[in-house]
Design an enzyme around this catalytic site. Sequence first.
Site, PDB file in Angstrom:
ATOM      1  N   GLU A 153       1.116  -1.126   0.284  1.00  0.00           N
ATOM      2  CA  GLU A 153      -0.096   0.213   0.195  1.00  0.00           C
ATOM      3  C   GLU A 153       1.215   1.483   0.151  1.00  0.00           C
ATOM      4  OE1 GLU A 153      -3.098   0.198  -0.450  1.00  0.00           O
ATOM      5  OE2 GLU A 153      -3.119  -2.326  -0.780  1.00  0.00           O
ATOM      6  N   GLU A 232      -0.981  -2.412  -9.847  1.00  0.00           N
ATOM      7  CA  GLU A 232      -0.733  -3.447  -8.762  1.00  0.00           C
ATOM      8  C   GLU A 232       0.490  -4.791  -8.873  1.00  0.00           C
ATOM      9  OE1 GLU A 232      -3.022  -4.074  -5.863  1.00  0.00           O
ATOM     10  OE2 GLU A 232      -4.363  -2.899  -6.551  1.00  0.00           O
TER      11      GLU A 232
END
Length: 304
Positions: A153, A232
């Site tokens: 993250e 991602e």
Amino acid sequence: MKWIKGIGLFLIANFLIYITLSFTANLLINAVLPAFGIDVRGVFNQQLLVWSLVIGFGGAFISLAFSKQMARAMLDCQQITQPRSHAEQVIYGSVREISERLQITMPEVWVYQSPDPNAFATGPSKNNSMVAVSTGLLQNLKEEEVKAVLAHEMGHVFNGDMFTTTILAGLMNTFVHYISNFLSNIVGQPSDREEGNTAGNPILAFVTYIFLQIVLSFLAMLVVSWHSRRREYAADAFSARVYGKQSMIGALQGIDRWVKRAQFEYSNQDALATMKISGTSSGVMHLFATHPPIEERIAALEQL
């Protein structure tokens, strides 16, 4: 005053996109299309383009500016400012450590109530952001795996993924709004204007507008989802550089076990809910998944 710099960069990006779209449209209408015998000169509406940019990027900018507030409002979450348990110390300490390493302002750290092992990062900029993890993540993963997810993250934060996604979403919104209005106006125009008839067909124009909004919105979703899957992989690679690829691989495997168990327990009832974590590798839904399939993410990590 770093938020002023972020707004300035956003406005400059909007201006450059407007110049690019305006130049491209004028070149296409006044040079390229006439060369193929298609003359639509006079129908390009620069005012519509400006209005489309305002609507497209205005909504995206508002979503970005208030992303932290909206995330907190939608979740049952609690901010960690002074860790009171070992789990909170792991979360808070990892985010602080990575922030100091990257020399960015430490994001707000939140924990929200949810059984699925998940986490997300949001905020207007890398120096004004928040990282949140679910209680399910803490319950289903080991400590080093939780830290790997947090690094993932933080990769989103440091790479500026929130900003680039906003720019892309704004561009797609502008495209959908302009093309829908532009073509529906053409369709709704009277076919015998040369004979003095100025009454168009508003019903046909409205039906065309709705149809194009639906079709073009789906096409725009394909582009945004493709970009989301690419980021991602980049965040996974960032996590691997911080804590090693085995920790991130272990985290993905732990999440995959939970997804398979949830899909087994709830049959197909939770298929769409779990896709937000694991993605899907088959069917048309793969094109709309925001996350790549876990097995593909693991394979990419193993090749690092």
